[in-house]
Enzyme design. Structure first.
Site, PDB file in Angstrom:
ATOM      1  N   SER A 126       0.798  -1.223   0.000  1.00 50.69           N
ATOM      2  CA  SER A 126       0.000   0.000   0.000  1.00 50.69           C
ATOM      3  C   SER A 126       0.831   1.274   0.000  1.00 50.69           C
ATOM      4  CB  SER A 126      -0.962  -0.041   1.179  1.00 50.69           C
ATOM      5  OG  SER A 126      -1.882   1.007   1.080  1.00 50.69           O
ATOM      6  N   HIS A 127       0.740   2.053   1.076  1.00 49.92           N
ATOM      7  CA  HIS A 127       1.398   3.357   1.113  1.00 49.92           C
ATOM      8  C   HIS A 127       2.871   3.254   1.477  1.00 49.92           C
ATOM      9  CE1 HIS A 127       0.037   2.273   5.082  1.00 49.92           C
ATOM     10  NE2 HIS A 127       0.953   3.059   5.588  1.00 49.92           N
ATOM     11  N   ASP A 290      -3.009   6.209  -3.344  1.00 49.10           N
ATOM     12  CA  ASP A 290      -1.805   5.571  -2.790  1.00 49.10           C
ATOM     13  C   ASP A 290      -1.317   4.408  -3.658  1.00 49.10           C
ATOM     14  OD1 ASP A 290      -3.839   3.792  -2.202  1.00 49.10           O
ATOM     15  OD2 ASP A 290      -2.896   3.140  -0.332  1.00 49.10           O
ATOM     16  N   ASP A 292      -1.668   1.180  -3.805  1.00 53.28           N
ATOM     17  CA  ASP A 292      -2.588   0.171  -4.339  1.00 53.28           C
ATOM     18  C   ASP A 292      -3.948   0.752  -4.717  1.00 53.28           C
ATOM     19  OD1 ASP A 292      -3.068   0.617  -1.619  1.00 53.28           O
ATOM     20  OD2 ASP A 292      -3.974  -1.348  -1.341  1.00 53.28           O
ATOM     21  N   ASP A 294      -6.315   2.399  -3.017  1.00 60.21           N
ATOM     22  CA  ASP A 294      -7.502   2.392  -2.165  1.00 60.21           C
ATOM     23  C   ASP A 294      -7.641   3.664  -1.324  1.00 60.21           C
ATOM     24  OD1 ASP A 294      -5.421   1.705  -0.492  1.00 60.21           O
ATOM     25  OD2 ASP A 294      -6.363  -0.114   0.315  1.00 60.21           O
ATOM     26  N   ARG A 295      -6.595   4.477  -1.234  1.00 57.57           N
ATOM     27  CA  ARG A 295      -6.713   5.720  -0.456  1.00 57.57           C
ATOM     28  C   ARG A 295      -6.974   6.910  -1.369  1.00 57.57           C
ATOM     29  NH1 ARG A 295      -2.529   5.801   4.570  1.00 57.57           N
ATOM     30  NH2 ARG A 295      -2.837   3.636   5.171  1.00 57.57           N
ATOM     31  N   LYS A 389     -11.662  -0.016   0.580  1.00 57.81           N
ATOM     32  CA  LYS A 389     -11.731   1.405   0.358  1.00 57.81           C
ATOM     33  C   LYS A 389     -11.313   1.662  -1.091  1.00 57.81           C
ATOM     34  CE  LYS A 389      -7.304   2.285   2.753  1.00 57.81           C
ATOM     35  NZ  LYS A 389      -6.991   1.112   3.600  1.00 57.81           N
TER      36      LYS A 389
HETATM   37  C1  VG1 Z   1      -3.087   2.155   8.439  1.00 61.23           C
HETATM   38  C2  VG1 Z   1      -4.273   3.073   8.654  1.00 61.23           C
HETATM   39  C3  VG1 Z   1      -5.565   2.290   8.577  1.00 61.23           C
HETATM   40  C4  VG1 Z   1      -5.629   1.561   7.232  1.00 61.23           C
HETATM   41  C5  VG1 Z   1      -4.390   0.704   7.040  1.00 61.23           C
HETATM   42  C6  VG1 Z   1      -4.340   0.056   5.683  1.00 61.23           C
HETATM   43  O1  VG1 Z   1      -3.070   1.171   9.440  1.00 61.23           O
HETATM   44  O2  VG1 Z   1      -4.170   3.738   9.874  1.00 61.23           O
HETATM   45  O3  VG1 Z   1      -6.662   3.156   8.743  1.00 61.23           O
HETATM   46  O4  VG1 Z   1      -6.769   0.740   7.168  1.00 61.23           O
HETATM   47  O5  VG1 Z   1      -3.216   1.505   7.184  1.00 61.23           O
HETATM   48  O6  VG1 Z   1      -4.363   1.033   4.665  1.00 61.23           O
HETATM   49  P1  VG1 Z   1      -2.112   1.266  10.732  1.00 61.23           P
HETATM   50  O7  VG1 Z   1      -2.334  -0.029  11.470  1.00 61.23           O
HETATM   51  O8  VG1 Z   1      -0.731   1.453  10.211  1.00 61.23           O
HETATM   52  O9  VG1 Z   1      -2.579   2.466  11.481  1.00 61.23           O
HETATM   53  V1  VG1 Z   1      -3.543   0.747   3.244  1.00 61.23           V
HETATM   54  O10 VG1 Z   1      -4.053   1.869   2.153  1.00 61.23           O
HETATM   55  O11 VG1 Z   1      -1.945   0.924   3.796  1.00 61.23           O
HETATM   56  O12 VG1 Z   1      -3.810  -0.822   2.872  1.00 61.23           O
HETATM   57 CO    CO Z   2      -3.635   1.357   0.291  1.00 60.12          CO
END
Ligand code: VG1
Ligand code: CO
Length: 556
Positions: A126-127, A290, A292, A294-295, A389
């Site tokens: 993801s990010h 982001d 992948d 989804d953000r 998302k």
């Molecule tokens: C973070 C965010 C959370 C989100 C998750 C996955 O998790 O706070 O809200 O669902 O990333 O997003 P954490 O446990 O690091 O706070 V993604 O777009 O990275 O799959």
């Molecule tokens: Co993501």
């Protein structure tokens, strides 16, 4: 779409082999799948162990169809080749793979649902940054298109602790670049256009005609794909189907290392976009997504929209969107997300659910039809159209609202604040702190919880203090220790939790909010409006004493 080309693959005679292995002890999935550095993932047997552990826990795998794709980061293609050979050896009948191994997370969720499959593997961190020195990740989504439940990911983890063999056929590399249908061992492999079905879904949800009218009238936007997976989706939908000017999508070519940046849409990492939206000649609207896809981050001209506000504004304006013409069944937000959405739900007379962080907790509510919209403070917004998302969906929903209301982003948000009051919000992240220190800090907070109610901290009386526990209202499953929260008599809140997506050390997240009904205070900067709460939060957790950190790394 499947082109009528000769099969790319034909390895019918491939022998299946069982390979001995031994467990790794660190394969517990976090907030969103298993995330580790590429170095860890590329160790011999590491990916194989996790995938076989998942296969061993999935009922109905033999004869089923799986979707496989990822965000195109480094190691994506290698991992897909491995998973395909393993799927074939484990009796999977058909694999649907995005061309070039590409599928955004929401597009994968859509394919899983549309094609009525057993589920799918999404390859992404993801990010988190990518490249050979970056991160990689894998998660399994079930037949509803949503991330596996906590119970299932715990089962994967338990299995990974005792695994002694994995199955994989021997076969040459597949050509992932050509759409078509072929065979890998006994398994059918279908390589599909990653964008087509997703774009078709968006056309069903939104008033595309109205959005086309908006662009035709001279409305200008910039979409920063951050060299991540959404580039091709955004070009097709925004530029080709909706008539946004060519060049609207910047950084639109997915790169294995995201051009060396964090593909994380916030004010720090999407600085190029923020700069584009500042100044007098700036476009009307900016958005970023982001790694992948989804953000989403949305900004107006010189005007940032916090994700919590974005959820509330979209909920309040949902009736502009054809998909929501019948109204919303309910809304859900993750616990640290601000209560702005709750106020909208109240005014609409619909429920607002508070879930733990992570999209997997929205799935049961969406499946049961109890919510239509949901979101997180971490730039995540989504609806019942998929079970993830969805960054581009959120951008299109904003465009649909802008087209219907013919106001600027700033005007819409300020009008929302006038009606509901403004919820000042901030999240302070302390990254890469020592794991022991982070654990001590959380333990210290937990130890004091019982003594807090009734006490006054920095001028505010504590109404309640707890470690958030959640009972899923649909299936009754219980999740404990989801974040420490301190709620004050005036409704202000401080929330603390440790990230479950990092790959080195610990990340402490401190979330702060307070509601301000007084219009004359709405012009304050969030940092000013929250200054006293920030001070209180730092003192209460003894952040400096325990971590040595005087300042957060990122504020969103
Ligand atoms: C973070 C965010 C959370 C989100 C998750 C996955 O998790 O706070 O809200 O669902 O990333 O997003 P954490 O446990 O690091 O706070 V993604 O777009 O990275 O799959
Ligand atoms: Co993501």
């Amino acid at each position: 779409m499947v082109r009528p080309e000769p099969p790319a693959i034909n390895n019918r005679a491939s022998p299946m082999s069982v390979h001995a292995t031994s467990p790794f002890d660190d394969q517990r999935p976090g907030t969103s799948g298993l995330r580790k550095s590429v170095q860890v993932f590329s160790q011999p047997r590491y990916l194989e162990n996790f995938v076989q552990s998942a296969f061993d826990c999935l009922d109905g795998l033999a004869g089923s169809t799986l979707v496989i794709g990822g965000d195109g980061r480094y190691y994506n293609r290698t991992a897909i080749q491995t998973i395909l050979r393993m799927a074939a050896a484990n009796g999977v009948a058909r694999a649907i793979v995005g061309r070039d191994g590409i599928l955004s997370t929401p597009a994968a969720s859509n394919l899983i649902r549309q094609r009525a499959t057993r589920g799918g593997f999404i390859l992404s961190a993801s990010h988190n940054p990518g490249g050979p020195d970056g991160d990689f990740g894998i998660k399994f989504n079930g037949a509803n298109g949503g991330p596996a439940s906590e119970a299932l990911t715990e089962a994967f983890y338990a299995r990974s602790r005792e695994i002694d063999a994995y199955r994989m056929i021997e076969a040459p590399e597949l050509d992932l670049g050509r759409e078509g249908v072929g065979l890998l061992g006994e398994m059918i492999v279908e390589i599909v256009d990653p964008v087509a079905d997703y774009a078709a879904l968006m056309e069903q949800i939104f008033d595309m005609e109205a959005i086309r009218g908006l662009f035709a009238g001279g409305f200008r936007m910039v979409f920063d794909a951050m060299h991540a997976v959404t580039g091709p989706y955004a070009v097709e939908i925004l530029e080709r189907r909706l008539g946004a000017a060519p060049g609207t999508v910047i950084n639109g070519v997915p790169l294995e290392d995201f051009g060396g940046h964090h593909p994380d849409p916030n004010l720090v990492h999407a600085a190029e976009l923020v700069a584009c939206l500042s100044g007098p000649g700036a476009p009307d609207f900016g958005a970023a997504s982001d790694g992948d896809g989804d953000r989403n981050m949305v900004i107006g001209r010189n005007f940032y929209v916090s994700p919590s506000d974005s959820l509330a504004v979209l909920a309040a304006n949902a009736s502009c969107v054809p998909h929501f013409a019948g109204g919303l069944a309910g809304i859900a937000r993750s616990m640290p997300t601000s209560l702005a959405a709750d106020r909208v739900a109240d005014s609409l007379g619909i429920p607002c659910f508070e879930t733990p962080t992570g999209w997997k907790f929205f799935g049961t509510l969406l499946d049961a039809g109890r919510i239509s919209l949901c979101g997180e403070e971490s730039f995540g917004t989504g609806s019942d159209h998929v079970r993830e998302k969805d960054g581009l969906w959120a951008v299109l929903m904003w465009l649909n609202v802008l087209a219907a209301r013919r106001l600027s982003v700033e005007e819409i948000v300020r009008a929302h604040w006038r009606r509901f009051g403004r919820t000042f919000y901030g999240r302070h992240d302390y990254e890469g702190i020592e794991t022991d220190a982070a654990n001590r800090l959380m333990a210290g907070l937990r130890a004091e919880l019982a003594t807090l109610p009734g006490r006054t901290l920095a001028g505010r009386v504590v109404r309640s203090a707890d470690d958030f526990a959640y009972v899923d209202p649909v299936d009754g499953s219980r999740s404990e220790r989801q974040g420490v929260r301190i709620v004050f008599e005036d409704g202000a809140r401080i929330v603390y939790r440790l990230s479950g997506t990092g790959t080195s050390g610990a990340t402490l997240r401190i979330y702060l909010e307070r509601h301000e009904p007084d219009l004359s205070c709405h012009a304050l900067e969030a940092s000013e409006a929250l200054a006293d709460l920030v001070g209180c939060a730092l003192e209460q957790a003894r952040v400096f004493a325990l971590t040595g950190r005087a300042e957060p790394d990122v504020i969103t």
